[in-house]
Scaffold this active site. Structure first.
Site, PDB file in Angstrom:
ATOM      1  N   ASN A 256       0.858  -1.186   0.000  1.00 43.07           N
ATOM      2  CA  ASN A 256       0.000   0.000   0.000  1.00 43.07           C
ATOM      3  C   ASN A 256       0.896   1.239   0.000  1.00 43.07           C
ATOM      4  O   ASN A 256       1.491   1.566   1.017  1.00 43.07           O
ATOM      5  CB  ASN A 256      -0.892  -0.024   1.259  1.00 43.07           C
ATOM      6  CG  ASN A 256      -1.701   1.253   1.403  1.00 43.07           C
ATOM      7  OD1 ASN A 256      -1.817   2.047   0.474  1.00 43.07           O
ATOM      8  ND2 ASN A 256      -2.273   1.446   2.595  1.00 43.07           N
TER       9      ASN A 256
ATOM     10  N   LYS B 275       0.029   4.257  -0.256  1.00 46.17           N
ATOM     11  CA  LYS B 275      -0.639   5.442   0.317  1.00 46.17           C
ATOM     12  C   LYS B 275      -0.417   6.642  -0.620  1.00 46.17           C
ATOM     13  O   LYS B 275      -0.390   6.457  -1.841  1.00 46.17           O
ATOM     14  CB  LYS B 275      -0.136   5.726   1.726  1.00 46.17           C
ATOM     15  CG  LYS B 275      -0.186   4.484   2.603  1.00 46.17           C
ATOM     16  CD  LYS B 275      -0.019   4.797   4.051  1.00 46.17           C
ATOM     17  CE  LYS B 275       0.096   3.513   4.839  1.00 46.17           C
ATOM     18  NZ  LYS B 275      -0.087   3.706   6.257  1.00 46.17           N
TER      19      LYS B 275
ATOM     20  N   GLU C 157      -6.962   4.407   7.900  1.00 43.49           N
ATOM     21  CA  GLU C 157      -6.839   5.851   7.641  1.00 43.49           C
ATOM     22  C   GLU C 157      -8.115   6.404   7.026  1.00 43.49           C
ATOM     23  O   GLU C 157      -8.505   7.539   7.294  1.00 43.49           O
ATOM     24  CB  GLU C 157      -5.617   6.113   6.732  1.00 43.49           C
ATOM     25  CG  GLU C 157      -4.322   5.935   7.519  1.00 43.49           C
ATOM     26  CD  GLU C 157      -3.143   5.460   6.692  1.00 43.49           C
ATOM     27  OE1 GLU C 157      -3.162   5.600   5.459  1.00 43.49           O
ATOM     28  OE2 GLU C 157      -2.192   4.919   7.299  1.00 43.49           O
TER      29      GLU C 157
HETATM   30  C1  PEP Z   1      -0.690   0.080   6.086  1.00 40.83           C
HETATM   31  O1  PEP Z   1      -0.657   1.258   5.787  1.00 40.83           O
HETATM   32  O2  PEP Z   1      -1.642  -0.612   5.710  1.00 40.83           O
HETATM   33  C2  PEP Z   1       0.398  -0.464   6.876  1.00 40.83           C
HETATM   34  C3  PEP Z   1       0.302  -1.682   7.321  1.00 40.83           C
HETATM   35  O3  PEP Z   1       1.472   0.370   7.090  1.00 40.83           O
HETATM   36  P1  PEP Z   1       2.905  -0.055   7.738  1.00 40.83           P
HETATM   37  O4  PEP Z   1       3.336  -1.311   7.064  1.00 40.83           O
HETATM   38  O5  PEP Z   1       3.793   1.104   7.431  1.00 40.83           O
HETATM   39  O6  PEP Z   1       2.671  -0.253   9.196  1.00 40.83           O
END
Ligand code: PEP
Length: 264
Positions: A12, A14, A108
């Site tokens: 992901n 983002k 989020e």
């Molecule tokens: C996410 O954004 O879904 C996530 C798991 O982030 P991270 O791996 O940075 O904790």
């Protein structure tokens, strides 16, 4: 992890990497995995990236022209198919870009955008309507964990988002404890397994054991190359949704190749 489920390692991105950076990143990822003779099936893992919407056309063009084994999806989808919904993206448009997956209900979006369980159920239905596989995120906050224990909130979120579905829906569930996302503090393999097992039990109750057994349940929250192998040893953990570490191609490729470091 049960042999019949192909592990899914999903990145992901983002709101990172524009369409030019996306091309370079996907190209490098595919080459890194190819150089390492990665198996994109049950012997290795399926590898998916979730870039921003504006990157998807570029990723599609690259993947299709170079016949890359990497698949991709979007980070969200509208509950509506078309019409006066400024800023929304229809599942039909994502399907036209040959997206395989779409993330729905990331924490989020639940917290920063106030997405409700009811809305997420409509998004899951929209994804399925357009032939996209929803990657439904569920997970508890640190307060939820203290007040309700580990699985109550994720299980309730799962039930709510799948409300109204019947038959054998093709979905992926991502268990992402909110306290583990971006915190550097991943759940222990035992914690991840405990909730993943409850989620699978719930899927069996809703859709029958066969569908539950076929559904991949990912863990997400501070996954890195150094902790993926121990998480993947758990029987109900079928892959990972990776945030920060998916932006680093070498690290993400190493996560995808967890089979090579099982035992580490
Ligand atoms: C996410 O954004 O879904 C996530 C798991 O982030 P991270 O791996 O940075 O904790």
């Amino acid at each position: 992890m049960a042999v019949s489920r192909v592990p899914l390692i999903a990145g992901n991105w983002k709101m990172n990497l524009d369409h030019l950076q996306a091309i370079a990143t996907v190209q490098k990822l595919a080459w890194t995995l190819k150089d390492a003779n990665h198996d994109f099936d049950a012997k290795g893992s399926e590898v998916a990236v979730f870039p921003p919407f504006t990157d998807l056309r570029s990723v599609q063009t690259l993947v299709s022209a170079d016949k890359l084994d990497v698949v991709y999806g979007a980070q969200d989808v509208s509950e509506h198919d078309s019409g006066a919904y400024t800023g929304e993206i229809s599942g039909a448009f994502l399907k036209a870009l040959e997206c395989t997956y779409v993330i729905i209900g990331h924490s989020e979006r639940r917290t920063l955008h106030g997405e409700t369980d009811e809305q997420l159920a409509r998004k899951v239905a929209a994804a399925i309507r357009h032939g996209l596989v929803p990657v439904l995120c569920v997970g508890e906050t640190a307060e939820d964990l203290e007040q309700h224990g580990p699985s109550a909130v994720p299980v309730a979120q799962l039930r709510a988002a799948l409300e109204g579905l019947s038959g054998s829906p093709d979905i992926v569930v991502a268990y992402e404890p909110v306290w583990a996302i971006g915190s550097g503090q991943a759940a222990t393999p035992e914690q991840a397994e405990q909730v993943a097992a409850k989620l699978r039990e719930t899927l069996a109750e809703l859709f029958g054991q066969e569908t539950a057994d076929a559904t991949r349940i990912l863990y997400g929250g501070s996954v890195k190359a150094s902790n993926i192998a121990s998480l993947m040893r758990e029987p109900n953990v079928d892959g990972a949704l990776v945030g920060g570490a998916s932006l680093d191609v070498a690290e993400f490729a190493s996560i995808a190749r967890f089979q090579k470091h099982v035992g580490t």
